[in-house]
Each structure stands twice: as structure tokens, then as C-alpha cells.
Design a protein around this motif. Structure first.
Motif, PDB file in Angstrom:
ATOM      1  N   ASP A   4      -9.566  21.847 -31.219  1.00 28.40           N
ATOM      2  CA  ASP A   4     -10.051  23.037 -30.548  1.00 28.40           C
ATOM      3  C   ASP A   4      -9.827  24.236 -31.460  1.00 28.40           C
ATOM      4  O   ASP A   4      -8.721  24.745 -31.570  1.00 28.40           O
ATOM      5  N   ALA A   6     -10.668  28.102 -32.427  1.00 30.30           N
ATOM      6  CA  ALA A   6     -11.163  29.330 -31.816  1.00 30.30           C
ATOM      7  C   ALA A   6     -12.377  29.841 -32.577  1.00 30.30           C
ATOM      8  O   ALA A   6     -12.372  29.898 -33.806  1.00 30.30           O
ATOM      9  N   HIS A  36     -11.127  30.509 -24.637  1.00 26.02           N
ATOM     10  CA  HIS A  36     -11.350  31.389 -25.782  1.00 26.02           C
ATOM     11  C   HIS A  36     -11.123  32.864 -25.437  1.00 26.02           C
ATOM     12  O   HIS A  36     -11.222  33.725 -26.316  1.00 26.02           O
ATOM     13  N   SER A  41      -6.460  32.439 -28.624  1.00 29.31           N
ATOM     14  CA  SER A  41      -7.774  32.552 -29.229  1.00 29.31           C
ATOM     15  C   SER A  41      -8.085  33.997 -29.615  1.00 29.31           C
ATOM     16  O   SER A  41      -8.661  34.258 -30.671  1.00 29.31           O
ATOM     17  N   SER A  44      -6.387  35.053 -32.830  1.00 25.02           N
ATOM     18  CA  SER A  44      -6.778  34.371 -34.065  1.00 25.02           C
ATOM     19  C   SER A  44      -7.694  35.263 -34.887  1.00 25.02           C
ATOM     20  O   SER A  44      -8.146  36.318 -34.434  1.00 25.02           O
ATOM     21  N   ASN A  49     -10.845  38.983 -32.986  1.00 28.15           N
ATOM     22  CA  ASN A  49     -11.517  38.536 -31.765  1.00 28.15           C
ATOM     23  C   ASN A  49     -11.255  39.499 -30.607  1.00 28.15           C
ATOM     24  O   ASN A  49     -12.159  39.828 -29.836  1.00 28.15           O
TER      25      ASN A  49
END
Length: 213
Positions: A4, A6, A36, A41, A44, A49
Motif C-alpha cells: 500500500d 501512498a 489516503h 498518507s 508522506s 500531500n
């Protein structure tokens, strides 16, 4: 076993920016799995993000978290059909196509409402730039749209009967040609399978005969 990773929101943001250039009067809706939109996430990619997410919200872009207990494809497909809007995805939705009772209608919808994209690495920014590939203005199958030439839809297409045509010399690929038969140079072979024909239709169609109401 899958990993998984991100997603990089900057790549999605590039597609958002391209979309808003073309459709300046409406903001897109972004669908992301709920995992996410949580701490790990968002932190990251150097925290970018989270910065992109905050900017989207300030711009009025709606971000919809899709729950873990449902196929996220169903969320954006339902929204696209319900609100009759375009969807930016490279997903061909084959699993859903084969499970439908009206596959022809689904293929027609996909051919006119799906915007595909390609990503290219930009060495100057060390990021990815996104180019959108818009669908054909009309379906690559005979279609009828209500309305008249005084009330075109949002793409400027009037109502009436739209018949796809091709300027190419076509030959059905049935495998039934007699031994020694020759196909004229420049002839394009058309697949016999209806599903394969739908997939090939965008490159075969070179225009439409439009009979306006």
C-alpha cells in the motif's frame, strides 16, 4: 500480498489543474480511499500531500473519502452516472461491464464520458505532469440525443441522430477470406467481436453524420 503506497497528490493535482483549464466553470470532485486521507498518507512525500489537500479544500474542490467496506470504483461510477458528468480515469471498468445486463449502453457511456490520462516525468520539477485525453464528441455507435440545434448540450453538440462514419477502407476480420485473396493496401481490418469492435471504434471513427431534429 500487495503493498500500500501512498499516492503523490501532486500528480493528481496536475490532472485537477488540466481539468479546470478546460472546464473553468466547474470544480472537479476527487475520490480517494479513506486510508489516503489519514495521517501516515498525508505526511508522506515530505508532507506535500497535506498541503495539496488543504489547497483543494480552499479552492472548493470536494474530496470524497471512499469507505473500506465497498469497492471504490462503485463510488465514482455512481456519482458520474447520477450527475451525468465526465470521469477522469484509466480504469476500463471491465469487471463492471461484464456484470451488467446492458453492456452496450455501458460501453456507449464509457466512450463519451471517460477522460483518460498519461503521466510523464518532468526532470525540471522532479515530478510527474499529466496530460488528459478527452473522449470523442459523439459515441462511436449510432446514438440519439434529445433536443434540437437551438439547445445544444454543454459540449455544443445539438440533439438528433449521430451516425459514426469512417473515411478508411474497412474489411471485417472474419478469417473467412478465400485462400489467395488479397486485401487492398491501406485497408483496415475490423475485428468481428462486438467487444473488440467497441475498443477499436475510436481509432476507426473519423467523423459523424449528424441529423439534427
Amino acid at each position: 500480498i500487495g503493498t500500500d503506497v501512498a499516492p503523490n497528490f501532486l500528480t493528481i493535482d496536475s490532472a485537477v489543474a488540466q481539468f479546470m483549464k478546460v472546464f473553468s466553470k466547474c470544480a472537479p470532485t476527487v475520490f480517494l480511499h479513506e486510508r489516503h486521507l489519514s495521517g501516515p498518507s498525508l505526511d508522506s512525500h515530505g508532507g506535500r500531500n497535506r498541503e495539496v489537500l488543504n489547497r483543494w479544500r480552499n479552492q472548493g474542490i470536494v474530496v470524497v473519502p471512499t469507505p473500506s467496506n465497498i469497492n471504490d470504483d462503485l463510488c465514482w461510477m455512481y456519482a458520474a452516472v447520477k450527475h451525468r458528468c465526465m470521469v477522469v480515469t484509466n480504469d476500463q471498468m471491465r469487471d463492471h461491464h461484464f456484470g451488467l445486463l446492458a453492456p452496450e449502453s455501458f460501453l456507449k457511456w464509457r466512450s463519451t464520458m471517460q477522460v483518460q490520462y498519461s503521466c510523464k516525468f518532468d526532470s525540471a520539477t522532479a515530478g510527474a505532469s499529466v496530460a488528459l485525453r478527452h473522449p470523442n464528441p459523439c459515441a462511436t455507435a449510432i446514438s440519439i440525443r434529445a433536443g434540437d440545434d437551438s439547445m445544444p448540450d454543454w459540449r455544443g453538440i445539438p440533439g438528433g441522430l449521430h451516425i459514426p462514419c469512417s473515411s478508411m477502407a474497412l474489411q471485417e476480420e472474419t478469417g473467412k477470406l478465400l485462400p489467395g485473396s488479397t486485401i487492398p493496401q491501406g485497408t483496415v481490418l475490423v475485428p468481428e467481436s462486438r467487444y473488440d469492435l467497441h475498443a477499436a471504434a475510436p481509432r476507426l471513427c473519423s467523423g459523424w453524420i449528424c441529423c439534427v431534429d
